[in-house]
Write a protein that holds these residues in place. Structure first.
Motif, PDB file in Angstrom:
ATOM      1  N   THR A   1       0.868  -1.305   0.149  1.00 54.80           N
ATOM      2  CA  THR A   1      -0.083  -0.075   0.076  1.00 54.80           C
ATOM      3  C   THR A   1       0.923   1.234   0.155  1.00 54.80           C
ATOM      4  O   THR A   1       0.285   2.375   0.539  1.00 54.80           O
ATOM      5  CB  THR A   1      -0.991   0.138   1.281  1.00 54.80           C
ATOM      6  OG1 THR A   1      -0.313  -0.242   2.436  1.00 54.80           O
ATOM      7  CG2 THR A   1      -1.781  -1.162   1.126  1.00 54.80           C
ATOM      8  N   SER A   2       2.063   1.104  -0.380  1.00 55.34           N
ATOM      9  CA  SER A   2       2.948   2.243  -0.755  1.00 55.34           C
ATOM     10  C   SER A   2       3.553   3.346   0.509  1.00 55.34           C
ATOM     11  O   SER A   2       4.035   4.359   0.133  1.00 55.34           O
ATOM     12  CB  SER A   2       2.435   3.068  -2.138  1.00 55.34           C
ATOM     13  OG  SER A   2       1.795   2.357  -2.843  1.00 55.34           O
ATOM     14  N   PRO A   3       3.519   3.018   1.716  1.00 56.55           N
ATOM     15  CA  PRO A   3       2.750   2.066   2.304  1.00 56.55           C
ATOM     16  C   PRO A   3       1.646   2.548   3.349  1.00 56.55           C
ATOM     17  O   PRO A   3       0.790   1.580   3.649  1.00 56.55           O
ATOM     18  CB  PRO A   3       3.939   1.846   3.476  1.00 56.55           C
ATOM     19  CG  PRO A   3       4.404   3.126   3.744  1.00 56.55           C
ATOM     20  CD  PRO A   3       4.552   4.140   2.279  1.00 56.55           C
ATOM     21  N   ALA A   4       1.232   3.895   3.350  1.00 54.30           N
ATOM     22  CA  ALA A   4       0.244   4.383   4.320  1.00 54.30           C
ATOM     23  C   ALA A   4      -1.143   3.825   4.292  1.00 54.30           C
ATOM     24  O   ALA A   4      -1.702   3.997   3.062  1.00 54.30           O
ATOM     25  CB  ALA A   4       0.339   5.738   4.578  1.00 54.30           C
ATOM     26  N   ALA A   5      -1.799   3.240   5.101  1.00 52.09           N
ATOM     27  CA  ALA A   5      -3.282   2.924   4.835  1.00 52.09           C
ATOM     28  C   ALA A   5      -4.045   3.354   6.101  1.00 52.09           C
ATOM     29  O   ALA A   5      -5.017   4.042   5.964  1.00 52.09           O
ATOM     30  CB  ALA A   5      -3.524   1.164   4.926  1.00 52.09           C
ATOM     31  N   CYS A   6      -3.564   3.681   7.227  1.00 51.47           N
ATOM     32  CA  CYS A   6      -4.093   4.210   8.462  1.00 51.47           C
ATOM     33  C   CYS A   6      -3.036   5.103   9.124  1.00 51.47           C
ATOM     34  O   CYS A   6      -1.809   4.642   9.262  1.00 51.47           O
ATOM     35  CB  CYS A   6      -4.869   3.107   9.386  1.00 51.47           C
ATOM     36  SG  CYS A   6      -6.150   2.016   8.682  1.00 51.47           S
ATOM     37  N   ILE A   7      -3.413   6.258   9.580  1.00 48.09           N
ATOM     38  CA  ILE A   7      -2.665   6.873  10.559  1.00 48.09           C
ATOM     39  C   ILE A   7      -3.414   7.749  11.586  1.00 48.09           C
ATOM     40  O   ILE A   7      -4.674   7.896  11.366  1.00 48.09           O
ATOM     41  CB  ILE A   7      -1.968   8.093   9.594  1.00 48.09           C
ATOM     42  CG1 ILE A   7      -1.242   7.650   8.644  1.00 48.09           C
ATOM     43  CG2 ILE A   7      -1.007   8.670  10.722  1.00 48.09           C
ATOM     44  CD1 ILE A   7      -0.747   8.805   7.794  1.00 48.09           C
ATOM     45  N   ASN A   8      -3.125   7.545  12.804  1.00 49.10           N
ATOM     46  CA  ASN A   8      -3.875   8.193  13.725  1.00 49.10           C
ATOM     47  C   ASN A   8      -3.799   9.858  13.717  1.00 49.10           C
ATOM     48  O   ASN A   8      -2.677  10.405  13.209  1.00 49.10           O
ATOM     49  CB  ASN A   8      -3.072   7.938  15.481  1.00 49.10           C
ATOM     50  CG  ASN A   8      -3.637   6.799  16.077  1.00 49.10           C
ATOM     51  OD1 ASN A   8      -4.732   6.793  16.344  1.00 49.10           O
ATOM     52  ND2 ASN A   8      -2.766   5.649  15.793  1.00 49.10           N
ATOM     53  N   PRO A   9      -4.693  10.419  14.396  1.00 47.11           N
ATOM     54  CA  PRO A   9      -4.511  11.896  14.318  1.00 47.11           C
ATOM     55  C   PRO A   9      -3.380  12.617  14.732  1.00 47.11           C
ATOM     56  O   PRO A   9      -2.987  12.122  15.876  1.00 47.11           O
ATOM     57  CB  PRO A   9      -5.761  12.446  15.154  1.00 47.11           C
ATOM     58  CG  PRO A   9      -6.783  11.269  14.825  1.00 47.11           C
ATOM     59  CD  PRO A   9      -5.793   9.976  15.042  1.00 47.11           C
ATOM     60  N   MET A  10      -2.752  13.564  14.258  1.00 49.31           N
ATOM     61  CA  MET A  10      -1.473  14.100  14.561  1.00 49.31           C
ATOM     62  C   MET A  10      -1.652  14.780  15.764  1.00 49.31           C
ATOM     63  O   MET A  10      -0.594  15.149  16.434  1.00 49.31           O
ATOM     64  CB  MET A  10      -1.011  15.034  13.515  1.00 49.31           C
ATOM     65  CG  MET A  10      -0.771  14.355  12.185  1.00 49.31           C
ATOM     66  SD  MET A  10       0.254  12.886  12.110  1.00 49.31           S
ATOM     67  CE  MET A  10       1.699  13.068  12.662  1.00 49.31           C
ATOM     68  N   ASP A  11      -2.839  15.096  16.236  1.00 56.66           N
ATOM     69  CA  ASP A  11      -3.116  16.011  17.648  1.00 56.66           C
ATOM     70  C   ASP A  11      -3.525  15.149  18.824  1.00 56.66           C
ATOM     71  O   ASP A  11      -3.971  15.497  19.621  1.00 56.66           O
ATOM     72  CB  ASP A  11      -4.138  17.049  17.267  1.00 56.66           C
ATOM     73  CG  ASP A  11      -5.384  16.705  16.945  1.00 56.66           C
ATOM     74  OD1 ASP A  11      -5.600  15.231  16.688  1.00 56.66           O
ATOM     75  OD2 ASP A  11      -6.486  17.304  16.623  1.00 56.66           O
ATOM     76  N   LEU A  12      -3.199  13.835  18.389  1.00 56.14           N
ATOM     77  CA  LEU A  12      -3.382  12.547  19.517  1.00 56.14           C
ATOM     78  C   LEU A  12      -2.789  12.987  20.837  1.00 56.14           C
ATOM     79  O   LEU A  12      -1.563  13.505  20.858  1.00 56.14           O
ATOM     80  CB  LEU A  12      -2.994  11.510  18.902  1.00 56.14           C
ATOM     81  CG  LEU A  12      -3.510  10.091  19.735  1.00 56.14           C
ATOM     82  CD1 LEU A  12      -5.010  10.014  19.432  1.00 56.14           C
ATOM     83  CD2 LEU A  12      -2.679   8.881  19.080  1.00 56.14           C
ATOM     84  N   ALA A  13      -3.553  13.165  21.814  1.00 52.49           N
ATOM     85  CA  ALA A  13      -2.879  13.633  23.161  1.00 52.49           C
ATOM     86  C   ALA A  13      -2.251  12.323  23.668  1.00 52.49           C
ATOM     87  O   ALA A  13      -1.212  12.758  24.377  1.00 52.49           O
ATOM     88  CB  ALA A  13      -4.103  14.059  24.233  1.00 52.49           C
ATOM     89  N   GLU A  14      -2.573  11.162  23.695  1.00 47.61           N
ATOM     90  CA  GLU A  14      -1.782  10.227  24.253  1.00 47.61           C
ATOM     91  C   GLU A  14      -1.866   8.842  23.483  1.00 47.61           C
ATOM     92  O   GLU A  14      -2.871   8.785  22.581  1.00 47.61           O
ATOM     93  CB  GLU A  14      -2.590   9.703  25.679  1.00 47.61           C
ATOM     94  CG  GLU A  14      -2.612  10.872  26.600  1.00 47.61           C
ATOM     95  CD  GLU A  14      -1.147  11.105  27.219  1.00 47.61           C
ATOM     96  OE1 GLU A  14      -0.227  10.244  27.196  1.00 47.61           O
ATOM     97  OE2 GLU A  14      -1.014  12.285  27.859  1.00 47.61           O
ATOM     98  N   TYR A  15      -1.124   8.088  23.613  1.00 42.57           N
ATOM     99  CA  TYR A  15      -0.920   6.827  22.573  1.00 42.57           C
ATOM    100  C   TYR A  15      -2.247   5.919  23.087  1.00 42.57           C
ATOM    101  O   TYR A  15      -2.501   6.029  24.158  1.00 42.57           O
ATOM    102  CB  TYR A  15       0.271   5.684  23.333  1.00 42.57           C
ATOM    103  CG  TYR A  15       0.369   4.647  22.831  1.00 42.57           C
ATOM    104  CD1 TYR A  15       0.607   4.032  21.519  1.00 42.57           C
ATOM    105  CD2 TYR A  15      -0.041   3.274  23.540  1.00 42.57           C
ATOM    106  CE1 TYR A  15       0.653   2.906  21.005  1.00 42.57           C
ATOM    107  CE2 TYR A  15      -0.231   1.948  22.975  1.00 42.57           C
ATOM    108  CZ  TYR A  15       0.331   1.793  21.883  1.00 42.57           C
ATOM    109  OH  TYR A  15       0.294   0.478  21.243  1.00 42.57           O
ATOM    110  N   ASN A  16      -2.992   5.590  21.962  1.00 42.35           N
ATOM    111  CA  ASN A  16      -4.269   4.989  22.064  1.00 42.35           C
ATOM    112  C   ASN A  16      -4.316   3.450  21.943  1.00 42.35           C
ATOM    113  O   ASN A  16      -5.495   2.886  21.825  1.00 42.35           O
ATOM    114  CB  ASN A  16      -5.380   5.740  21.367  1.00 42.35           C
ATOM    115  CG  ASN A  16      -5.107   5.579  19.916  1.00 42.35           C
ATOM    116  OD1 ASN A  16      -4.064   5.152  19.465  1.00 42.35           O
ATOM    117  ND2 ASN A  16      -5.894   6.432  19.112  1.00 42.35           N
ATOM    118  N   GLY A  17      -3.226   2.890  21.480  1.00 35.48           N
ATOM    119  CA  GLY A  17      -3.115   1.456  21.058  1.00 35.48           C
ATOM    120  C   GLY A  17      -3.833   1.081  19.643  1.00 35.48           C
ATOM    121  O   GLY A  17      -3.845   0.051  19.321  1.00 35.48           O
ATOM    122  N   SER A  18      -4.314   2.254  18.949  1.00 31.75           N
ATOM    123  CA  SER A  18      -4.862   1.998  17.601  1.00 31.75           C
ATOM    124  C   SER A  18      -3.871   2.234  16.608  1.00 31.75           C
ATOM    125  O   SER A  18      -2.896   3.050  16.842  1.00 31.75           O
ATOM    126  CB  SER A  18      -5.967   2.806  17.468  1.00 31.75           C
ATOM    127  OG  SER A  18      -6.170   3.172  16.375  1.00 31.75           O
TER     128      SER A  18
END
Length: 559
Positions: free
Chosen positions: A364-381
């Motif tokens: 997938t070139s490679p990115a398929a999913c990314i967490n929001p850049m303004d994430l406050a804490e690690y969320n395991g996703s």
């Protein structure tokens, strides 16, 4: 069947649902746009030498002209590049692309057997190689279609007197360049000089032309070449740029590039996306030398860094890392393997910046999913599907599973590869009739559209009929202060079919198997607890630091 996109309601402000895939017809047009906009800005730095966008423009044109004018290569011919992170890598790669040719990224750590397979399979006619790996090339060259080898030393683009000094030290002091003989080989700098004598013709590059043959799956069997087109890579650049663009300053970013550029993660996320931003890629040639790596980080006001879990963990456990100035750092992206909670939380504590997990594949070139850049804490996703991307979860029969249930993650979007090079059977194994790419990763999705990888389909451990996911076990064991690194695998067991075994590298030499088991008992249900605990001095890893679980299955000690 139409896919619902519950993740769109969780998109950060300013991120569009769709990207314009047709804004740029090729990677070369994105490159030329940046070369014009950021001519005087630094583009790449390595071992104290910085080259600007204007220099990348001139040197990559020379290399392209050498390939077309001197070697008479034709559109679609393949050029293999076998180098770690050094200034020659972007010059050669952009040169090959500008010539309308296809880059075959080649891991310099390959054995002769692996190199022979890749050169034969890809049909590469030219190979660009660092001197350190010339001896491996010598072993197999006669059995391949390669008709021209271009060699170079690590110091060759560093100027005088530093360049010759670096080459001398590597060859004669550190003994890192074994003797080799490749008659007819030409030096990289000589190829650039020859390129100056040829005008670079206008090359028509189509969006569907192959940009990269990116080999993958070598850890599970014979490596296959994922056919990545210009359209695939442009789409992924546009997707990643739309996602993180709200968080960057054009022409001002300095990204630490420690993962090798021949790997798809660093190639796209660092080499291509940050080129689009007019950023400076600060190349680390040997990130395994952690003390030297930390010393480099102290010298530069970096704003972004990408890496895999083992890299971040290694940095966190290297003396002096906690005294680095992180005041300009605003983006840390983790991918390539699962980010462990213990590592992410410690990273945030020391740097003040959230370690944002992303998910992707070579295919997938490679990115398929990314967490929001303004994430406050690690969320395991692993985050949300990027713009213009669909994702769904399927069971063994190919039916969609209900929200919250585990299924195989499937991806559809403009970044999905054309297929595997000359392997229609292998392509058919992963691409279904509806055009979904089956990733082989087991995942679940919550009501907000965030995806959570549960594990690799083939790494799943079956204990008395219950599924045990190694990532979960590793996450729990990594929480123990005495653990530096951990890998979990399934091993045969008479009573339960399989049992869980953990292999640990200790931070505290006094850590015992009993303490590990007691900790697991507190945090994991019975069938998930490790029956076997083994201690080693290091874990086997791929070239980018991903733990090779299959090599942990070895001899099992007494329970």
């Amino acid at each position: 069947m139409q896919v619902e996109r519950p993740w769109l309601s969780s998109y950060p402000q300013g991120v569009p649902a769709e990207i314009d895939v047709d804004e740029f017809p090729s990677i070369v047009s994105v490159l030329q746009s940046s070369l014009e906009k950021f001519r005087d800005r630094p583009a790449f730095a390595n071992l104290g030498k910085v080259i600007t966008y204007a220099e990348i423009d001139r040197l990559s044109q020379q290399f392209a002209a050498y390939l077309l004018g001197e070697l008479k290569l034709k559109k679609g011919d393949r050029v293999a590049i076998m180098m770690p992170n050094c200034l020659q890598y972007p010059i050669a790669t952009f040169g090959v692309l500008r010539a309308g040719l296809t880059v075959v990224n080649t891991n310099p750590m390959y054995t002769a057997r692996e190199l022979k397979h890749q050169l034969e399979d890809s049909g590469a006619s030219v190979l660009v190689v660092l001197d350190n790996f010339g001896a491996v090339v010598q072993e197999v060259l006669a059995e391949t279609q390669v008709r021209q080898v271009v060699t170079t030393g690590l110091g060759d683009m560093l100027g005088f007197p530093k360049g010759p000094l670096v080459n001398f030290v590597l060859r004669h002091v550190k003994k890192m360049v074994p003797d080799y003989s490749l008659p007819g080989a030409i030096r990289f700098r000589d190829a650039l000089t020859l390129g100056q004598m040829h005008p670079l013709p206008q090359v028509a590059i189509d969006a569907e032309d192959l940009a990269f043959l990116q080999y993958t799956g070598g850890t599970t069997g014979v490596a296959k070449g994922a056919m990545l087109t210009h359209r695939n890579l442009v789409a992924n650049m546009q997707q990643a740029a739309a996602w993180i663009g709200t968080n960057v300053r054009y022409g001002e970013e300095l990204i630490i590039t420690a993962l090798p550029l021949y790997h798809i993660f660093a190639l796209t996320a660092n080499g291509l996306v940050f080129m689009k931003f007019g950023g400076l890629n600060y190349l680390i040639t040997n990130p395994r030398d952690m003390p030297a790596f930390v010393k480099e980080l102290k010298k530069v006001p970096f704003t972004a860094i990408t890496g895999v879990n083992t890299l971040f963990n290694g940095l966190l456990n290297t003396p002096g890392f906690d005294s680095i100035d992180f005041s300009r750092l605003h983006l840390t992206l983790g991918g390539g393997m699962a980010v462990q909670r213990a590592v992410a939380e410690r990273w945030k504590k020391i740097t003040g910046v959230t370690l944002v997990e992303a998910y992707g594949l070579t295919e997938t070139s490679p990115a398929a999913c990314i967490n929001p850049m303004d994430l406050a804490e690690y969320n395991g996703s692993i985050g949300l599907p990027v713009p213009s991307t669909d994702a769904c979860l399927k069971d063994e029969s190919g039916n969609r599973v209900a929200q919250g249930e585990v299924g195989e993650l499937c991806i559809k979007g403009p970044q999905v590869m054309k297929g595997y090079w000359q392997r229609p059977d292998e392509t058919a194994n992963v691409m279904d009739a509806e055009g979904w790419l089956h990733t082989g990763d087991m995942a679940k999705m919550d009501e907000k559209g965030f995806f959570y990888i549960v594990d690799r389909k083939k790494d799943m451990i079956l204990v008395s009929g219950f599924n045990v996911y190694p990532n979960e076990v590793e996450d729990v064991i990594a929480m123990l202060p005495g653990v530096l690194e951990v890998g979990a695998v399934g091993v045969p067991d008479e009573k339960s079919g399989e049992a869980v075994k953990v292999v640990i590298v200790r931070k505290d030499p006094n850590l015992t198997a009993e303490e590990v088991k007691a900790h697991a008992k507190e945090n994991l249900t019975g069938y998930k607890q490790p029956k076997y605990v083994e201690f080693r001095t290091e874990l086997p890893k791929t070239n980018v630091g991903k733990i090779l679980r299959r090599e942990l299955r070895g001899p099992t000690p007494a329970a």
